[in-house]
Design a protein around this motif. Structure first.
Motif, PDB file in Angstrom:
ATOM      1  N   HIS B 311       0.649  -1.438  -0.128  1.00  0.00           N
ATOM      2  CA  HIS B 311      -0.043  -0.517   0.238  1.00  0.00           C
ATOM      3  C   HIS B 311       0.813   1.129   0.194  1.00  0.00           C
ATOM      4  O   HIS B 311       1.195   1.663   1.141  1.00  0.00           O
ATOM      5  CB  HIS B 311      -0.885   0.244   1.211  1.00  0.00           C
ATOM      6  CG  HIS B 311      -2.255   1.309   1.172  1.00  0.00           C
ATOM      7  ND1 HIS B 311      -2.207   2.083   2.192  1.00  0.00           N
ATOM      8  CD2 HIS B 311      -3.013   1.076   0.474  1.00  0.00           C
ATOM      9  CE1 HIS B 311      -3.017   3.172   1.767  1.00  0.00           C
ATOM     10  NE2 HIS B 311      -3.893   1.993   0.357  1.00  0.00           N
ATOM     11  N   PRO B 312       1.406   1.644  -0.992  1.00  0.00           N
ATOM     12  CA  PRO B 312       1.747   2.563  -1.274  1.00  0.00           C
ATOM     13  C   PRO B 312       2.008   3.758  -0.551  1.00  0.00           C
ATOM     14  O   PRO B 312       2.592   4.346  -0.047  1.00  0.00           O
ATOM     15  CB  PRO B 312       1.957   3.180  -3.269  1.00  0.00           C
ATOM     16  CG  PRO B 312       1.815   1.962  -3.772  1.00  0.00           C
ATOM     17  CD  PRO B 312       0.648   1.019  -2.103  1.00  0.00           C
ATOM     18  N   PRO B 313       0.642   4.161  -0.229  1.00  0.00           N
ATOM     19  CA  PRO B 313       0.519   5.474   0.563  1.00  0.00           C
ATOM     20  C   PRO B 313       0.737   4.941   2.017  1.00  0.00           C
ATOM     21  O   PRO B 313       1.236   6.032   2.704  1.00  0.00           O
ATOM     22  CB  PRO B 313      -1.404   6.002   0.494  1.00  0.00           C
ATOM     23  CG  PRO B 313      -1.776   4.882  -0.697  1.00  0.00           C
ATOM     24  CD  PRO B 313      -0.827   3.983  -1.210  1.00  0.00           C
ATOM     25  N   THR B 314       0.805   4.238   2.487  1.00  0.00           N
ATOM     26  CA  THR B 314       0.825   3.765   3.849  1.00  0.00           C
ATOM     27  C   THR B 314       2.490   4.142   3.796  1.00  0.00           C
ATOM     28  O   THR B 314       3.568   4.528   4.806  1.00  0.00           O
ATOM     29  CB  THR B 314       0.609   2.480   4.132  1.00  0.00           C
ATOM     30  OG1 THR B 314      -0.509   3.011   4.984  1.00  0.00           O
ATOM     31  CG2 THR B 314       1.114   2.003   5.496  1.00  0.00           C
TER      32      THR B 314
END
Lengths: 474, 474, 474
Positions: B311-314
């Motif tokens: 999960h790139p945003p995390t």
């Protein structure tokens, strides 16, 4: 084998056999045994409920439409023709002959959940006390047929008797939902019966009927197509729908640039899209469905990776859904990454993952559900809806993601009368699993009871957004 | 759910519930319960041991660094920000608030080993007697914080109390190993604490930091790069290292012609290597690592096939190792064939295979370990370090390869206080597995006892080459 | 470990440990314990039966030819050379030295079915009463060697003593079947001993010996090649064969246009076929084999997806079948679709699917066997022929497809003396599985008994077409 044996399901059936686990499981099961049924996904025909049409005969009720049963008889050498598969209403002699084939081949079902469910229904709903066999077939046929002619066994009466609080059907986006409208308008119907948006054939340009289907939606270009799908989702929600359902060859969700999507749409409409383009478009549309779910709140369920109609001669003669859909491997980790990167933490998204490839429970589904608040592990589906596979699922998913990431039980059945038997099986197996944890001193019995009640009631209510106010969860 | 329940782990927890197996398991477990701990692979920070820095608070100890815990809370709807993930030391109000989120969501951990370990630590190390909940959170926080301020709960004191004989950390090849040097020089440290050579980022030209990392090693060309790696391995061995560890997207080991390797190295250093070339180079280097292991004797462990930072945003907000690494399928049979063809019977090679894809235990790992004297089946890793998956591993591997091909238990944890709880869980489950074999009359209890002791002591000693003299093995 | 322990297999070995299941399992097992053995697939050398040659010594009997045993010793550090692998008859000192290696490393076999079988044979066939160890090795060697010199322990006497009613060997299509002819002509042989048609090397143009093999069949062109194969199948049937067996790198069956097949055949014969063409030809030939089975009625068994000779140095020194064949993933759903679309409902086709990749039991094999009347789920094979894997198979397949789709037990062994031990193990495990179902109130004990008897007798008789008149089935 003797041919006239009693049929009396044991009160402890399916519970773990050895003490102290059985006693714990029995106590747990008793606390949820009589709770109402929540059925968020299945294939009951809403028309039979709207019209309250009496079931005509045992064969039409139990045999003809249920590919779980007919495939086992077919594998055992019974031709589908003799079972009335794909033939519509049968004259009484043929219906009775088909029923004899089922009863005379009862042995073929030994050890399967299909037999478990049938025995539960035969005794619990119809009071049958003898095991089906060639010798008892006619008597049982007559006994059931007689009851089916009574008001007590019409669909609505059974709906009440089964204590089904919520029932979702599965419907084409172009459906008028007239049956649902009638059900909703009828004050005599206390069960909440809602449609489910199942747009598969509108999302696969490779299907021969895609262009026609899309045109019937009124979509002339990509923008119109998206708008039409959004509009039909709105219509479904207005008729009570809580979820969409998707069953494609894989679970890949890979967004396209909108211009590319529009270009492929145009090519596909004129029959010019390549197979690779058609696949890319379908995978793009799964992302679009997730985006729409974030917008409109419909729960999204995936049932991927089934090789449909594996035996073309059977498809040609008897139609689809006749027992020769065969699972294949599925992959979720990479397949869903683009979708989850975008929407995985969106508060409106609930994404329920089902599989017939049990290897993904511990490897992919539980790790995904154990991080993303949007992802839930769907209950064992289809071939895996059996005691041994359910046990593996319970262990694999809860050890990694806990109980709060389970979907709760989903019956996914078109066999209306089997709904209570299926839910009771799930409750027994949940009780058994929790009893194992209690006996291993990993949970105390009070908490196990809370979890079991939650799995039966609040968890599906939460996952499928059945209540505006979120009840306490597991 | 009640909010103030006692917390008192049962002496028989995790043992099989039914007799006669439980009694056998209980007897077996008692014989190994108090043996010292050998921990050949994990992620404890050597600095906290070298400095004997007191742990600051319960949140810093149990919550912030442990993605096993935070991912479950996140899945349940708790934002990572509130848990202090990726934020370094928290002021007391925020630390306490994070702790309340953990305790108030205790239900989310039900059924997972994470809760099992935490309960064991809370009671065994800190004397907590009430189950965490919103109501008890502050009292428990205060109780733990008070103890953390005492000498009895500083890292070194716990190290002694936990009876850890051997502890390996995981370290970057460029690390000076200063903390390890201080620990080795300190006569007060009775535990043998050693580094592990983990060169992933030096072996993957596709990583953005590869060129920089390689240059920091002082490598200007391929020959220099190989020499630098050999030199750093030598340095690690001089500081006590017994193994190297490797975690890449797959397990493929495919040697290149040295000239090709040198060419790709040069291209990669100038940013010209293709993705395929970068992958080929990494696979070549795994073969090189095996060659070096044959030369220098370092045990080689593989932890492949994790999709990192799903999960790139995390990742962007909280950094890596924050709960969204998701397993993928792995393949060993074909992947390792070139390596094993060369080095599989080399007397110096010990190759320990770990997986989060449980399907390979019976299909690949056990058959490989059941022929190659160099191959060992690593204990269930990460998502699979739970009772049900461990049971499957025990059965799958020992039926095919016997007990002598197991690695012994590996905790692989960064949660220092959980080390005893994890090893005790493994001993209980080993006792249960062996008790099953005794009860099925496949082993007598004396031999089961010998095997259990071996799994706990001599087997990891042998597999990780912890003693010059080989002790008797299983 | 003590070195002189008694060896006395317990009467309840392998039965479930906890009551009430054990008592049910014990009763069930007793009803089939003494039934004759049907062995429809294995690797016994028909020559030793035709000649009734005495076995020379324990090492030649138990160790040298049995890669199940030698691979475990090799993994534990014992060189294959010392075990006489690939060396033919050993002088007595070397044979005795090899035997000492086996006995002295008995611990390496703990927990494996290999040890279970050996213990059963040592006690049941040779009256050994002490556990093998370095201390007892010579005595046991002498005890067995002495008995092997008696008429009571010659192959034919053991065949009678083992009550083997039917035994299939595995044979090259070019074999003269002279041994089988002698056995058939000998009125003293009461066991029905038949060959099995195993054409692998004639179907794989990529093998270096393919062109030679095909020419030896007398085939100059594709048409002649097909005719020669049909002719050899006819010859095998005339000598009693009931089945063909196929073991290739995958299970794909994909028909070619006959003209393409003929073209590739010609190219391959002149060494011009590409690897892709060779693979396509082999996959086409699997379809051809199915077509021939529909014509001549031979049962078709598939044993795909083994990476043969994984360790080339061992192959070079000791030959094939020396313990380093390693499983890989397999796929059946898509692979067999073209074959099943053509022949899946043909009344003459029986297709038995074996796997060493356990993931396909629930995902592919059971769903296929649960629809196609021609498909049977082969008993757990090779690495999976062990108690835990068998339990998984039993559950996975019967829950989905019922008992009538199982093959019955297949020993697939080249260890002649282990045949009774293996069949007894299968009967014990079947009894245990059925007892579980009885204890869970899913079957009554009478039906469980009928099923167990069926699995042991009528089911393999039906699946392998051993009787002209079909007996009642499960």
């Amino acid at each position: 084998m003797a041919t006239d044996l009693p049929l009396n399901p044991h009160p402890d059936r399916l519970l773990p056999a050895a003490e102290p686990v059985r006693s714990i499981a029995r106590r747990l099961h008793q606390t949820v045994r009589d709770l109402p049924i929540i059925s968020p996904h299945g294939h009951v025909d809403p028309g039979i409920l709207a019209d309250d049409t009496p079931f005509t005969d045992p064969t039409a009720l139990f045999l003809q439409p249920d590919h779980y049963v007919t495939r086992l008889l077919h594998a055992g050498g019974v031709p589908l023709a003799g079972l009335g598969v794909g033939q519509g209403p049968l004259p009484e002699p043929q219906a009775r002959a088909a029923w004899r084939l089922l009863c005379g081949n009862w042995r073929l079902l030994a050890g399967t959940p299909v037999r478990y469910w049938l025995e539960d229904v035969l005794t619990g709903v119809f009071g049958v006390t003898r095991q089906p066999s060639a010798a008892t077939a006619d008597d049982i046929y007559d006994q059931i047929a007689e009851q089916l002619s009574r008001d007590s066994h019409r669909p609505r009466a059974l709906l009440d008797r089964f204590r089904i609080d919520f029932l979702a059907t599965t419907d084409d986006p172009a459906d008028t939902l007239a049956a649902h409208a009638r059900l909703a308008a009828d004050p005599g119907v206390t069960t909440r019966i809602v449609p489910t948006f199942r747009p598969d054939r509108y999302l696969e340009p490779a299907r021969p009927d895609w262009a026609t289907a899309v045109k019937e939606l009124g979509a002339g270009d990509y923008r119109g197509y998206i708008a039409a799908l959004e509009d039909r989702r709105r219509y479904f929600r207005e008729h009570g729908a809580v979820s969409t359902d998707h069953s494609h060859a894989d679970a890949v969700a890979e967004p396209l640039d909108p211009a590319d999507a529009a270009r492929i749409f145009d090519q596909a409409l004129s029959g010019q899209a390549t197979e690779a383009e058609a696949t890319a478009f379908r995978r793009h549309m799964i992302c679009e469905m997730a985006r729409m779910s974030c917008d409109d709140g419909l729960v999204m369920t995936l049932h991927p990776a089934i090789h449909r109609n594996h035996h073309p001669p059977t498809l040609a003669e008897y139609g689809p859904d006749t027992g020769h859909d065969i699972p294949t491997t599925v992959e979720f980790t990479r397949a869903l990454q683009p979708l989850l990167a975008r929407y995985g933490t969106h508060p409106n998204l609930h994404l329920v993952l089902f599989t017939t490839d049990a290897t993904v429970y511990s490897r992919e589904i539980a790790p995904l559900a154990g991080f993303y608040p949007s992802v839930y592990a769907g209950a064992p589906w289809w071939f895996l809806d059996n005691p041994a596979a359910i046990r593996s699922y319970q262990q694999a998913v809860t050890e990694i993601a806990g109980f709060s990431r389970l979907s709760g039980f989903i019956d996914d059945t078109r066999a209306f009368c089997s709904i209570p038997a299926r839910h009771d099986m799930a409750r027994r197996l949940d009780a058994g699993h929790l009893a194992d944890l209690v006996a291993a001193h990993r949970l105390d019995e009070d908490e196990a009871h809370d979890i079991l009640t939650g799995l039966t009631t609040t968890q599906p209510t939460h996952v499928f957004k059945l209540a505006a106010e979120q009840e306490p969860r597991i």
